[in-house]
Design a protein around this motif. Sequence first.
Motif, PDB file in Angstrom:
ATOM      1  N   LEU A 162      -9.374  14.579   3.881  1.00  0.00           N
ATOM      2  CA  LEU A 162      -8.880  15.967   3.884  1.00  0.00           C
ATOM      3  C   LEU A 162      -7.368  16.021   3.676  1.00  0.00           C
ATOM      4  O   LEU A 162      -6.848  17.001   3.156  1.00  0.00           O
ATOM      5  N   ASN A 163      -6.676  14.948   4.099  1.00  0.00           N
ATOM      6  CA  ASN A 163      -5.226  14.919   3.978  1.00  0.00           C
ATOM      7  C   ASN A 163      -4.745  14.276   2.687  1.00  0.00           C
ATOM      8  O   ASN A 163      -3.549  14.151   2.466  1.00  0.00           O
ATOM      9  N   SER A 164      -5.698  13.832   1.843  1.00  0.00           N
ATOM     10  CA  SER A 164      -5.298  13.163   0.586  1.00  0.00           C
ATOM     11  C   SER A 164      -5.012  14.209  -0.477  1.00  0.00           C
ATOM     12  O   SER A 164      -5.385  15.369  -0.368  1.00  0.00           O
ATOM     13  N   HIS A 165      -4.369  13.756  -1.547  1.00  0.00           N
ATOM     14  CA  HIS A 165      -4.066  14.672  -2.639  1.00  0.00           C
ATOM     15  C   HIS A 165      -4.056  13.890  -3.951  1.00  0.00           C
ATOM     16  O   HIS A 165      -4.084  12.694  -3.998  1.00  0.00           O
ATOM     17  N   MET A 169       0.807  -1.214   0.000  1.00  0.00           N
ATOM     18  CA  MET A 169       0.000   0.000   0.000  1.00  0.00           C
ATOM     19  C   MET A 169       0.841   1.265   0.000  1.00  0.00           C
ATOM     20  O   MET A 169       1.907   1.316   0.605  1.00  0.00           O
ATOM     21  N   GLY A 170       0.327   2.296  -0.657  1.00  0.00           N
ATOM     22  CA  GLY A 170       0.986   3.591  -0.679  1.00  0.00           C
ATOM     23  C   GLY A 170       0.384   4.533   0.342  1.00  0.00           C
ATOM     24  O   GLY A 170      -0.527   4.168   1.096  1.00  0.00           O
ATOM     25  N   ASP A 171       0.868   5.775   0.354  1.00  0.00           N
ATOM     26  CA  ASP A 171       0.416   6.713   1.376  1.00  0.00           C
ATOM     27  C   ASP A 171      -0.992   7.236   1.132  1.00  0.00           C
ATOM     28  O   ASP A 171      -1.571   7.896   1.998  1.00  0.00           O
ATOM     29  N   GLN A 172      -1.556   6.943  -0.046  1.00  0.00           N
ATOM     30  CA  GLN A 172      -2.937   7.352  -0.338  1.00  0.00           C
ATOM     31  C   GLN A 172      -3.913   6.182  -0.193  1.00  0.00           C
ATOM     32  O   GLN A 172      -5.004   6.191  -0.758  1.00  0.00           O
ATOM     33  N   GLU A 173      -3.522   5.193   0.593  1.00  0.00           N
ATOM     34  CA  GLU A 173      -4.372   4.034   0.880  1.00  0.00           C
ATOM     35  C   GLU A 173      -4.365   3.790   2.385  1.00  0.00           C
ATOM     36  O   GLU A 173      -3.359   4.034   3.053  1.00  0.00           O
ATOM     37  N   ILE A 174      -5.482   3.273   2.891  1.00  0.00           N
ATOM     38  CA  ILE A 174      -5.589   3.030   4.333  1.00  0.00           C
ATOM     39  C   ILE A 174      -6.440   1.804   4.603  1.00  0.00           C
ATOM     40  O   ILE A 174      -7.431   1.549   3.909  1.00  0.00           O
ATOM     41  N   VAL A 175      -6.051   1.046   5.609  1.00  0.00           N
ATOM     42  CA  VAL A 175      -6.842  -0.075   6.093  1.00  0.00           C
ATOM     43  C   VAL A 175      -7.725   0.432   7.226  1.00  0.00           C
ATOM     44  O   VAL A 175      -7.234   1.050   8.172  1.00  0.00           O
ATOM     45  N   VAL A 176      -9.029   0.172   7.124  1.00  0.00           N
ATOM     46  CA  VAL A 176      -9.982   0.561   8.162  1.00  0.00           C
ATOM     47  C   VAL A 176     -10.551  -0.711   8.781  1.00  0.00           C
ATOM     48  O   VAL A 176     -11.113  -1.556   8.074  1.00  0.00           O
ATOM     49  N   LEU A 177     -10.390  -0.850  10.070  1.00  0.00           N
ATOM     50  CA  LEU A 177     -10.899  -2.013  10.795  1.00  0.00           C
ATOM     51  C   LEU A 177     -12.130  -1.587  11.589  1.00  0.00           C
ATOM     52  O   LEU A 177     -12.054  -0.699  12.432  1.00  0.00           O
TER      53      LEU A 177
END
Length: 221
Positions: free
Chosen positions: A218-221, A74-82
């Motif tokens: 909000l922190n994505s680009h 994963m890159g910095d524009q991806e997130i795992v949500v549990l």
Amino acid sequence: MHFEILVEGQTELTTLSILMDKIVGQYNVPHTWKIHKHQGIGRLPGNLVGQPQKNDRTLLHNLPSRLRAYGNRMGDQEIVVLLLDLDDRKDCVAFKNELWLVLDSCEKKPNFLIRIAIEELEAWYFGDQHAIEKAYPDYNKKVLADYIQDAQCGTWEQLAEAIHPGGLKSLQHYGKRSIRILEEKRKWAAKIAPHMNVEKNKSPSFCCFRDGLRRFTLNSH
């Protein structure tokens, strides 16, 4: 931002499939997501760095290996949500800390967000009683009036008492984890979630989930 969302089962999948675009906007404009259901919550394996058992499809059992895999790709524009239910656990903070230890066991760590529905996901529906009223016009008004938001009070049972024909008594003999109960919960999700106003929901655990996702957008680009 892309969200990889890990949930316990079909009820959560149904609910979030309806609510996600209300929370972060229309799919792919610009944010995307994929929701992964499991066969219940399960429990963390004793060895966090070992391989999971192939026949165990529960969420927590597979969480360590999934986080390792996500961390590797994963890159910095991806997130795992549990997303998990607190159920009858007494200490939400201690539960969260236990889950953060799983991330600490990963050599490469993905972006990770933990959110816990208190007591159960059905608390989110109680947070928007207008949505319940629209989905089930013949609801039991007393049950909704007496409910204490996000209380550990047998939440799905309270919802069954409020909206199911014959109330909870007509479902109790099936058992909490029976296929019939799980199917009823899915039906409730499919009927109530479309009416939910995510901006006015009174469930603290829902608002925490909503605002957590939005902070990342909000922190994505």
